[in-house]
Design an enzyme around this catalytic site. Structure first.
Site, PDB file in Angstrom:
ATOM      1  N   ARG A 134       0.841  -1.203   0.000  1.00 53.95           N
ATOM      2  CA  ARG A 134       0.000   0.000   0.000  1.00 53.95           C
ATOM      3  C   ARG A 134       0.877   1.254   0.000  1.00 53.95           C
ATOM      4  O   ARG A 134       1.919   1.294   0.660  1.00 53.95           O
ATOM      5  CB  ARG A 134      -0.924   0.002   1.211  1.00 53.95           C
ATOM      6  CG  ARG A 134      -1.977  -1.092   1.180  1.00 53.95           C
ATOM      7  CD  ARG A 134      -2.934  -0.971   2.341  1.00 53.95           C
ATOM      8  NE  ARG A 134      -3.968  -1.996   2.259  1.00 53.95           N
ATOM      9  CZ  ARG A 134      -3.883  -3.209   2.816  1.00 53.95           C
ATOM     10  NH1 ARG A 134      -2.782  -3.531   3.497  1.00 53.95           N
ATOM     11  NH2 ARG A 134      -4.859  -4.083   2.702  1.00 53.95           N
ATOM     12  N   LYS A 161      -2.908  -1.082   7.229  1.00 56.91           N
ATOM     13  CA  LYS A 161      -4.328  -0.784   7.130  1.00 56.91           C
ATOM     14  C   LYS A 161      -5.093  -1.895   7.839  1.00 56.91           C
ATOM     15  O   LYS A 161      -5.232  -3.000   7.323  1.00 56.91           O
ATOM     16  CB  LYS A 161      -4.764  -0.708   5.668  1.00 56.91           C
ATOM     17  CG  LYS A 161      -6.248  -0.404   5.497  1.00 56.91           C
ATOM     18  CD  LYS A 161      -6.639  -0.407   4.028  1.00 56.91           C
ATOM     19  CE  LYS A 161      -8.129  -0.142   3.864  1.00 56.91           C
ATOM     20  NZ  LYS A 161      -8.532  -0.176   2.440  1.00 56.91           N
ATOM     21  N   HIS A 237      -1.657   3.377  -5.896  1.00 55.05           N
ATOM     22  CA  HIS A 237      -2.322   2.201  -5.328  1.00 55.05           C
ATOM     23  C   HIS A 237      -2.596   1.156  -6.404  1.00 55.05           C
ATOM     24  O   HIS A 237      -2.724  -0.036  -6.105  1.00 55.05           O
ATOM     25  CB  HIS A 237      -3.630   2.618  -4.652  1.00 55.05           C
ATOM     26  CG  HIS A 237      -4.078   1.673  -3.580  1.00 55.05           C
ATOM     27  ND1 HIS A 237      -4.567   0.415  -3.859  1.00 55.05           N
ATOM     28  CD2 HIS A 237      -4.114   1.791  -2.236  1.00 55.05           C
ATOM     29  CE1 HIS A 237      -4.896  -0.189  -2.729  1.00 55.05           C
ATOM     30  NE2 HIS A 237      -4.621   0.616  -1.728  1.00 55.05           N
ATOM     31  N   ARG A 240      -0.726  -2.329  -7.060  1.00 54.61           N
ATOM     32  CA  ARG A 240      -1.105  -3.573  -6.385  1.00 54.61           C
ATOM     33  C   ARG A 240      -1.980  -4.437  -7.298  1.00 54.61           C
ATOM     34  O   ARG A 240      -1.786  -5.655  -7.403  1.00 54.61           O
ATOM     35  CB  ARG A 240      -1.843  -3.257  -5.083  1.00 54.61           C
ATOM     36  CG  ARG A 240      -0.927  -2.699  -4.020  1.00 54.61           C
ATOM     37  CD  ARG A 240      -1.683  -2.057  -2.876  1.00 54.61           C
ATOM     38  NE  ARG A 240      -2.571  -2.945  -2.153  1.00 54.61           N
ATOM     39  CZ  ARG A 240      -2.184  -3.811  -1.223  1.00 54.61           C
ATOM     40  NH1 ARG A 240      -0.892  -3.935  -0.923  1.00 54.61           N
ATOM     41  NH2 ARG A 240      -3.063  -4.553  -0.580  1.00 54.61           N
ATOM     42  N   HIS A 264      -3.650  -9.030   2.634  1.00 55.67           N
ATOM     43  CA  HIS A 264      -5.085  -9.266   2.713  1.00 55.67           C
ATOM     44  C   HIS A 264      -5.307 -10.452   3.636  1.00 55.67           C
ATOM     45  O   HIS A 264      -5.382 -11.592   3.202  1.00 55.67           O
ATOM     46  CB  HIS A 264      -5.665  -9.572   1.327  1.00 55.67           C
ATOM     47  CG  HIS A 264      -5.712  -8.379   0.439  1.00 55.67           C
ATOM     48  ND1 HIS A 264      -5.967  -8.449  -0.915  1.00 55.67           N
ATOM     49  CD2 HIS A 264      -5.523  -7.053   0.699  1.00 55.67           C
ATOM     50  CE1 HIS A 264      -5.950  -7.230  -1.440  1.00 55.67           C
ATOM     51  NE2 HIS A 264      -5.672  -6.373  -0.482  1.00 55.67           N
ATOM     52  N   TYR A 274      -0.614 -18.576  12.139  1.00 56.89           N
ATOM     53  CA  TYR A 274      -0.574 -19.195  10.822  1.00 56.89           C
ATOM     54  C   TYR A 274       0.893 -19.378  10.442  1.00 56.89           C
ATOM     55  O   TYR A 274       1.787 -18.789  11.037  1.00 56.89           O
ATOM     56  CB  TYR A 274      -1.312 -18.367   9.778  1.00 56.89           C
ATOM     57  CG  TYR A 274      -0.873 -16.939   9.640  1.00 56.89           C
ATOM     58  CD1 TYR A 274       0.146 -16.590   8.762  1.00 56.89           C
ATOM     59  CD2 TYR A 274      -1.474 -15.934  10.388  1.00 56.89           C
ATOM     60  CE1 TYR A 274       0.560 -15.290   8.636  1.00 56.89           C
ATOM     61  CE2 TYR A 274      -1.057 -14.621  10.268  1.00 56.89           C
ATOM     62  CZ  TYR A 274      -0.047 -14.311   9.391  1.00 56.89           C
ATOM     63  OH  TYR A 274       0.351 -13.003   9.271  1.00 56.89           O
TER      64      TYR A 274
END
Length: 339
Positions: A134, A161, A237, A240, A264, A274
């Site tokens: 970002r 974000k 942006h 991306r 994301h 994870y």
């Protein structure tokens, strides 16, 4: 309310029109600002046709009030600002302009290489398509977050974000961005100018403080200088979306790996653990292959169908190898349980 423009990472827009709209409260002590005063300021910005700017100002004020609460300057009971304050309608959803044609992307990369503007701006322009993070995340990068030897950029939660509670939650992991060889070259060239501490992309304006970041409009302004329409062709942006599309279509990388690199991540994943190491190793390979492809496009080589097919065959073999390793690990676990 001077804190609006001074709280760390508040992201408050500083255009003359915006500052004049909030001039009625920006010099007041934070505990003396009434809700109606803030609402009037935000609606003045909206009534001038700048709804998205009003949304960003409100978000910045939310950060400032929470920062004041965290410091003990403001009683939590007096923190009246939230995402519903003033009832502004949601801005019209619009996709960021992006280039997804390899030939057009190659032309853009050559234009970026020939950019004659500020050295810091040129470095940001080169890294934006290469790392596809970002714009705000890139702009707020610090040298302390970058490990040139380990080829890794660690992005703290507070610069990402995500929801405010996630940023403050100690369990929220940092987003790890592997750095390809080409990105390391750009950063090493920039290190003597803006390093070794503080903002990587600091403002180079005269009389600017060494701790001040470059403007959030710098990359888009540079793209316009190069002759690109940031509403219809490409925006900071939009890199991306460019990478997300071409890494998937030309290089054949798994969607899960790409989404992880884009940060994301679902709320469920943020709340638990994870396997970051596995994804990190895959992403190291992915960003290096992507950076090599960008070099080819910039050199005008393009991507031949046979080359794209080889990339995808290689990824398919890697997926099969990973699946075999996982199955073998599962069988070992079952045997252990039976024992």
């Amino acid at each position: 309310m001077r804190a609006v423009t001074q709280a760390p990472h508040s992201g408050c827009p500083r255009s003359p029109g915006t500052l004049s709209a909030i001039s009625g409260i920006r010099r007041h002590a934070i505990e003396t600002v009434a809700p109606t005063e803030l609402v009037r300021c935000l609606h003045r910005i909206k009534d001038r046709g700048h709804l998205e700017t009003a949304q960003r100002v409100r978000e910045a004020v939310v950060h400032v009030y929470q920062y004041a609460v965290d410091l003990g300057v403001l009683d939590p009971a007096r923190n009246f600002v939230n995402s519903r304050t003033d009832g502004l309608p949601a801005p019209r959803s619009r996709h960021y302009a992006a280039i997804t044609d390899p030939e057009e992307l190659g032309r853009l990369l050559r234009d970026i290489a020939a950019y004659k503007g500020n050295v810091v701006t040129r470095a940001a322009l080169r890294l934006a398509p290469m790392l596809f993070q970002r714009p705000g995340q890139l702009r707020l990068a610090h040298w302390e977050d970058i490990d040139l030897e380990g080829k890794l950029w660690r992005c703290p939660p507070e610069k990402m974000k995500m929801r405010e509670w996630q940023k403050r939650d100690s369990r929220t992991p940092a987003h790890l961005v592997p750095l390809p060889r080409q990105a390391l070259d750009v950063l090493r060239d920039l290190l003597p100018l803006t390093g070794p501490t503080g903002p990587v992309f600091r403002s180079m304006a005269k009389r600017s403080e060494a701790t001040r970041y470059m403007s959030d409009n710098t990359v888009n302004a540079a793209l316009r200088t190069l002759g690109y329409d940031t509403q219809e062709q490409i925006t900071g942006h939009g890199f991306r979306a460019t990478a997300r599309t071409l890494v998937r279509e030309l290089l054949g990388w798994d969607r899960e790996v790409i989404e992880r690199h884009l940060a994301h991540v679902s709320d469920e994943e943020l709340g638990g653990s994870y396997d970051r190491a596995t994804h990190l190793e895959q992403r190291r390979q992915m960003v290096q292959t992507w950076a090599d492809l960008l070099d080819d496009l910039a050199a005008g080589k393009g991507v031949q169908p046979a080359q794209a097919h080889r990339f995808q065959v290689r990824r398919q073999k890697q997926r099969m190898a990973d699946a075999g390793t996982g199955a073998q690990r599962g069988r070992r676990t079952d045997s252990t349980r039976r024992l």
